[in-house]
Scaffold this motif. Structure first.
Motif, PDB file in Angstrom:
ATOM      1  N   GLU A   1     -73.751 -35.220 -57.355  1.00 22.91           N
ATOM      2  CA  GLU A   1     -73.830 -34.970 -58.307  1.00 22.91           C
ATOM      3  C   GLU A   1     -74.314 -36.445 -59.598  1.00 22.91           C
ATOM      4  OE1 GLU A   1     -70.409 -33.110 -60.269  1.00 22.91           O
ATOM      5  OE2 GLU A   1     -69.983 -32.222 -58.645  1.00 22.91           O
ATOM      6  N   ASP A   2     -75.283 -37.206 -58.357  1.00 22.09           N
ATOM      7  CA  ASP A   2     -75.608 -38.239 -59.119  1.00 22.09           C
ATOM      8  C   ASP A   2     -77.139 -38.177 -59.904  1.00 22.09           C
ATOM      9  OD1 ASP A   2     -76.592 -38.191 -56.873  1.00 22.09           O
ATOM     10  OD2 ASP A   2     -75.740 -39.998 -55.753  1.00 22.09           O
ATOM     11  N   GLY A   3     -78.034 -36.532 -59.802  1.00 22.16           N
ATOM     12  CA  GLY A   3     -79.406 -36.404 -60.057  1.00 22.16           C
ATOM     13  C   GLY A   3     -79.559 -35.597 -60.515  1.00 22.16           C
ATOM     14  N   ASP A   4     -81.420 -35.144 -60.650  1.00 17.60           N
ATOM     15  CA  ASP A   4     -81.260 -34.016 -60.901  1.00 17.60           C
ATOM     16  C   ASP A   4     -81.404 -32.862 -59.516  1.00 17.60           C
ATOM     17  OD1 ASP A   4     -83.489 -32.395 -61.991  1.00 17.60           O
ATOM     18  OD2 ASP A   4     -84.911 -34.200 -59.905  1.00 17.60           O
ATOM     19  N   VAL A   5     -81.220 -31.905 -59.707  1.00 16.74           N
ATOM     20  CA  VAL A   5     -81.085 -31.253 -58.577  1.00 16.74           C
ATOM     21  C   VAL A   5     -82.116 -30.560 -58.295  1.00 16.74           C
ATOM     22  CG1 VAL A   5     -80.785 -28.411 -57.904  1.00 16.74           C
ATOM     23  CG2 VAL A   5     -78.952 -29.968 -58.863  1.00 16.74           C
ATOM     24  N   ALA A   6     -83.209 -30.212 -58.666  1.00 17.51           N
ATOM     25  CA  ALA A   6     -84.343 -29.987 -58.408  1.00 17.51           C
ATOM     26  C   ALA A   6     -85.203 -31.665 -57.848  1.00 17.51           C
ATOM     27  CB  ALA A   6     -86.112 -30.612 -59.109  1.00 17.51           C
ATOM     28  N   GLY A   7     -84.560 -32.851 -57.538  1.00 17.76           N
ATOM     29  CA  GLY A   7     -85.448 -33.456 -57.121  1.00 17.76           C
ATOM     30  C   GLY A   7     -85.513 -33.322 -55.626  1.00 17.76           C
ATOM     31  N   TRP A   8     -83.097 -33.508 -55.678  1.00 16.08           N
ATOM     32  CA  TRP A   8     -82.833 -33.443 -54.320  1.00 16.08           C
ATOM     33  C   TRP A   8     -83.177 -32.207 -53.525  1.00 16.08           C
ATOM     34  CZ3 TRP A   8     -78.460 -29.166 -52.988  1.00 16.08           C
ATOM     35  CH2 TRP A   8     -77.680 -29.582 -52.110  1.00 16.08           C
ATOM     36  N   LEU A   9     -83.129 -31.429 -54.255  1.00 13.36           N
ATOM     37  CA  LEU A   9     -84.103 -30.334 -53.036  1.00 13.36           C
ATOM     38  C   LEU A   9     -85.150 -30.587 -52.363  1.00 13.36           C
ATOM     39  CD1 LEU A   9     -82.588 -27.178 -55.473  1.00 13.36           C
ATOM     40  CD2 LEU A   9     -82.118 -27.315 -53.048  1.00 13.36           C
ATOM     41  N   TRP A  10     -86.126 -31.200 -53.474  1.00 15.01           N
ATOM     42  CA  TRP A  10     -86.839 -31.510 -53.239  1.00 15.01           C
ATOM     43  C   TRP A  10     -86.856 -32.290 -51.788  1.00 15.01           C
ATOM     44  CZ3 TRP A  10     -92.052 -30.838 -51.949  1.00 15.01           C
ATOM     45  CH2 TRP A  10     -93.295 -32.149 -51.399  1.00 15.01           C
ATOM     46  N   ARG A  11     -85.947 -33.534 -52.134  1.00 18.74           N
ATOM     47  CA  ARG A  11     -85.636 -34.208 -51.371  1.00 18.74           C
ATOM     48  C   ARG A  11     -85.596 -33.799 -49.471  1.00 18.74           C
ATOM     49  NH1 ARG A  11     -83.926 -37.371 -55.353  1.00 18.74           N
ATOM     50  NH2 ARG A  11     -81.423 -36.829 -54.901  1.00 18.74           N
ATOM     51  N   ILE A  12     -85.232 -32.846 -49.387  1.00 22.58           N
ATOM     52  CA  ILE A  12     -84.438 -32.030 -48.259  1.00 22.58           C
ATOM     53  C   ILE A  12     -85.759 -31.141 -47.852  1.00 22.58           C
ATOM     54  CG2 ILE A  12     -82.880 -30.112 -47.312  1.00 22.58           C
ATOM     55  CD1 ILE A  12     -80.698 -30.543 -49.619  1.00 22.58           C
TER      56      ILE A  12
ATOM     57  N   THR B   1     -84.604 -25.318 -46.576  1.00 23.34           N
ATOM     58  CA  THR B   1     -83.643 -26.207 -47.220  1.00 23.34           C
ATOM     59  C   THR B   1     -82.131 -25.468 -48.069  1.00 23.34           C
ATOM     60  OG1 THR B   1     -85.859 -26.944 -47.980  1.00 23.34           O
ATOM     61  CG2 THR B   1     -84.412 -27.487 -49.402  1.00 23.34           C
ATOM     62  N   PHE B   2     -83.209 -24.242 -48.244  1.00 25.31           N
ATOM     63  CA  PHE B   2     -81.808 -23.722 -49.010  1.00 25.31           C
ATOM     64  C   PHE B   2     -80.600 -23.295 -47.840  1.00 25.31           C
ATOM     65  CE2 PHE B   2     -85.136 -22.979 -52.510  1.00 25.31           C
ATOM     66  CZ  PHE B   2     -83.903 -23.307 -52.894  1.00 25.31           C
ATOM     67  N   LEU B   3     -80.575 -22.944 -46.326  1.00 20.52           N
ATOM     68  CA  LEU B   3     -79.947 -22.197 -45.740  1.00 20.52           C
ATOM     69  C   LEU B   3     -78.678 -24.257 -44.986  1.00 20.52           C
ATOM     70  CD1 LEU B   3     -79.081 -20.643 -43.848  1.00 20.52           C
ATOM     71  CD2 LEU B   3     -80.593 -20.975 -41.949  1.00 20.52           C
ATOM     72  N   ALA B   4     -79.807 -25.346 -45.940  1.00 21.28           N
ATOM     73  CA  ALA B   4     -78.756 -26.763 -45.226  1.00 21.28           C
ATOM     74  C   ALA B   4     -78.089 -26.340 -46.500  1.00 21.28           C
ATOM     75  CB  ALA B   4     -80.265 -27.488 -45.173  1.00 21.28           C
ATOM     76  N   VAL B   5     -78.345 -25.900 -48.142  1.00 22.44           N
ATOM     77  CA  VAL B   5     -77.256 -25.697 -49.021  1.00 22.44           C
ATOM     78  C   VAL B   5     -76.151 -24.571 -48.826  1.00 22.44           C
ATOM     79  CG1 VAL B   5     -77.388 -25.360 -51.122  1.00 22.44           C
ATOM     80  CG2 VAL B   5     -78.811 -27.344 -50.660  1.00 22.44           C
ATOM     81  N   TRP B   6     -76.764 -23.407 -49.118  1.00 25.07           N
ATOM     82  CA  TRP B   6     -75.667 -22.385 -48.363  1.00 25.07           C
ATOM     83  C   TRP B   6     -74.510 -23.149 -47.348  1.00 25.07           C
ATOM     84  CZ3 TRP B   6     -73.532 -18.592 -50.341  1.00 25.07           C
ATOM     85  CH2 TRP B   6     -72.812 -17.602 -50.045  1.00 25.07           C
ATOM     86  N   ARG B   7     -75.664 -23.494 -45.915  1.00 26.36           N
ATOM     87  CA  ARG B   7     -74.138 -23.740 -44.739  1.00 26.36           C
ATOM     88  C   ARG B   7     -73.698 -25.065 -45.407  1.00 26.36           C
ATOM     89  NH1 ARG B   7     -78.278 -23.000 -40.001  1.00 26.36           N
ATOM     90  NH2 ARG B   7     -77.893 -21.060 -39.783  1.00 26.36           N
ATOM     91  N   GLY B   8     -73.637 -25.909 -46.450  1.00 30.46           N
ATOM     92  CA  GLY B   8     -73.302 -27.430 -46.750  1.00 30.46           C
ATOM     93  C   GLY B   8     -73.224 -28.536 -45.975  1.00 30.46           C
ATOM     94  N   SER B   9     -74.753 -27.700 -45.181  1.00 30.62           N
ATOM     95  CA  SER B   9     -74.705 -29.323 -44.554  1.00 30.62           C
ATOM     96  C   SER B   9     -75.944 -30.807 -45.377  1.00 30.62           C
ATOM     97  CB  SER B   9     -75.957 -29.476 -42.966  1.00 30.62           C
ATOM     98  OG  SER B   9     -77.044 -28.505 -43.520  1.00 30.62           O
TER      99      SER B   9
END
Length: 180
Positions: free
Chosen positions: A68-79, A55-63
């Motif tokens: 910016e239309d929701g909360d970051v925790a929810g976004w990370l949970w969906r990923i 999950t965090f690798l996807a964030v780092w790589r930009g995939s």
């Protein structure tokens, strides 16, 4: 003295500048939380650790792009939850067995999500949710709270997609009747 940056600022710094410190701060903020939530869904700590790292690798790589239309925790949970579904789908019967064993092992324990759902104090919703069977609550949790599709919830819960749909309909009907 360093200023605490918002989640959005951290994500922009990671996406635009490949800012390693911003990424590390984001990881420190959310990795323990994401790990705890994933452990409620998967009994295999190695799989959970892999999913959190992916999950965090996807964030780092930009995939994975935050819009910016929701909360970051929810976004990370969906990923993370989608990555977990992919892993479990790949595991086939072994993944379903692991999930069934995890449900049996934790059957008497109430998860944090169940406590939150049961603690909602709007009208008689809390009472209505408590009266739902664990199977119906699990489907609501996966599809409503976690935002998974029917197919993803089916893989996560180890049941056919048709069963997810049927249980979701029954849960909504029971809630409507209890709240009417």
């Amino acid at each position: 003295m360093s200023e605490t940056r918002s989640d959005g600022e951290l994500l922009r710094a990671v996406a635009v500048d490949a800012d390693r410190r911003a990424f590390e701060e984001l990881y420190r903020r959310y990795a323990p939380w994401l790990t705890a939530r994933m452990r409620g869904r998967c009994a295999d700590p190695a799989v959970v650790d892999d999913v959190v790292q992916e999950t965090f690798l996807a964030v780092w790589r930009g995939s994975a792009r935050y819009r910016e239309d929701g909360d970051v925790a929810g976004w990370l949970w969906r990923i993370g939850s989608r990555r977990l579904v992919d892993v479990l789908r790949g595991d086939g019967a072994r993944g379903r067995l692991r999930q069934a064993l995890a449900r049996l092992r934790h059957r008497d324990e109430v998860s944090a999500e169940e406590r939150v759902l049961a603690g909602v104090e709007h009208g008689d919703l809390a009472g209505a949710l408590i009266r739902l069977s664990p199977e119906l609550r699990a489907v609501l949790q996966a599809t409503v709270v976690d935002g998974l599709t029917t197919r993803e919830a089916a893989v996560l819960l180890g049941i056919p997609p048709g069963t997810v749909k049927t249980r979701a309909m029954r849960a909504r009907r029971q809630l409507r009747e209890a709240l009417a």
